[in-house]
Design an enzyme around this catalytic site. Structure first.
Site, PDB file in Angstrom:
ATOM      1  N   SER A  28       0.835  -1.198   0.000  1.00  0.00           N
ATOM      2  CA  SER A  28       0.000   0.000   0.000  1.00  0.00           C
ATOM      3  C   SER A  28       0.869   1.247   0.000  1.00  0.00           C
ATOM      4  CB  SER A  28      -0.903   0.001   1.237  1.00  0.00           C
ATOM      5  OG  SER A  28      -1.563   1.244   1.392  1.00  0.00           O
ATOM      6  N   TYR A  77      -3.242  -0.659   9.539  1.00  0.00           N
ATOM      7  CA  TYR A  77      -3.129  -1.042   8.133  1.00  0.00           C
ATOM      8  C   TYR A  77      -1.793  -0.604   7.557  1.00  0.00           C
ATOM      9  CZ  TYR A  77      -4.371  -1.488   3.179  1.00  0.00           C
ATOM     10  OH  TYR A  77      -4.396  -1.827   1.855  1.00  0.00           O
TER      11      TYR A  77
END
Length: 257
Positions: free
Chosen positions: A149, A162
């Site tokens: 990400s 995350y």
């Protein structure tokens, strides 16, 4: 020309496992690998969406299979590994695309959300890599592709657990590459930009956020799951034999601005 491209990028005779292959980016990667000739095994929680992807693979002339598992549960991951090996053997290609994207403000982040996020986004790829990487190395050929990400590199939008888990996956990618690349196993990560998938519904529900993210790119739009087909085939194929330990940003220039 066709024979050269098949030799360079073709995956005939290869078996690829794609976690999270029932939707979003994972689905498009699974279809792309199948079209390149691989037998594709999906691992995800919900059987029905996987069945749809397997049916689509078969329409394309590819062989597909599906194993249902909750990748946030270690025992379920181990069970999936056993099923993969018993039904299909150790794969040639592993794509870790499954993920959990719970991002409350950091002050509201509970231990339960932390544990779930790390388990799905980091521990599951580690366990799958430990099961398959050494055997790939013994066979002198293998590919591992980890979906990471932007939030592994920069904080925005409540990165929280995350971002931390995906940063860990970037580090795991380099560690796996260090361990196995000399034995023919190339390990790389793909960092998407802002892509409309089931994991990003909250972002795409806000038109102002969608526009702001698109404006930051160099191509003038946010990402699409189909953007990842070509890079996945490249990283899974013999064409990437000297590419390892890297993170490939597939983000329309988002990270360069």
């Amino acid at each position: 020309m066709a024979s050269y491209l098949d030799e360079l990028f073709g995956l005939s005779g290869r078996t690829a496992v794609v976690t999270g292959g029932s939707s979003g980016i994972g689905r498009e990667i699974a279809l792309a690998l199948g079209r390149a000739g691989a037998r594709v095994v999906l691992v995800a929680r919900r059987p029905a969406p996987m069945d749809d992807v397997v049916a689509e693979l078969e329409k394309l002339g590819a062989e597909g299979g599906a194993i249902s598992a909750d990748l946030a549960d270690r025992e379920a991951v181990r069970g999936a590994i056993d099923k993969i090996i018993s039904r299909y053997g150790v794969p040639d290609v592993l794509v870790n695309s499954a993920g959990v994207n719970l991002r409350p403000p950091l002050g509201e982040l509970t231990e339960e959300v932390w544990d779930l996020t790390v388990a799905a986004n980091l521990t599951a790829p580690f366990l799958l890599g430990q099961a398959f990487g050494p055997v790939m190395a013994e066979r002198r050929w293998g590919r591992i592709i980890n979906l990471v990400s932007q939030q592994a590199f920069r904080a925005y939008g409540n990165s929280g657990a995350y971002g931390a888990a995906k940063a860990g996956l970037v580090g795991l990618t380099r560690s796996q590459a260090e361990a196995w690349s000399r034995h023919g196993v190339c390990v790389n990560a793909i960092a998407p930009g802002v892509v409309h998938t089931p994991l990003t519904e909250a972002v795409f529900a806000d038109p102002s956020k969608v526009s702001a993210h698109a404006a930051r790119t160099m191509i003038g739009r946010n990402g699409l799951p189909t953007d990842f087909a070509g890079c996945a085939v490249f990283l899974a194929s013999g064409a990437s034999q000297a590419v390892t330990g890297q993170t490939l940003f597939v983000d329309g220039g988002y990270s360069a601005t």
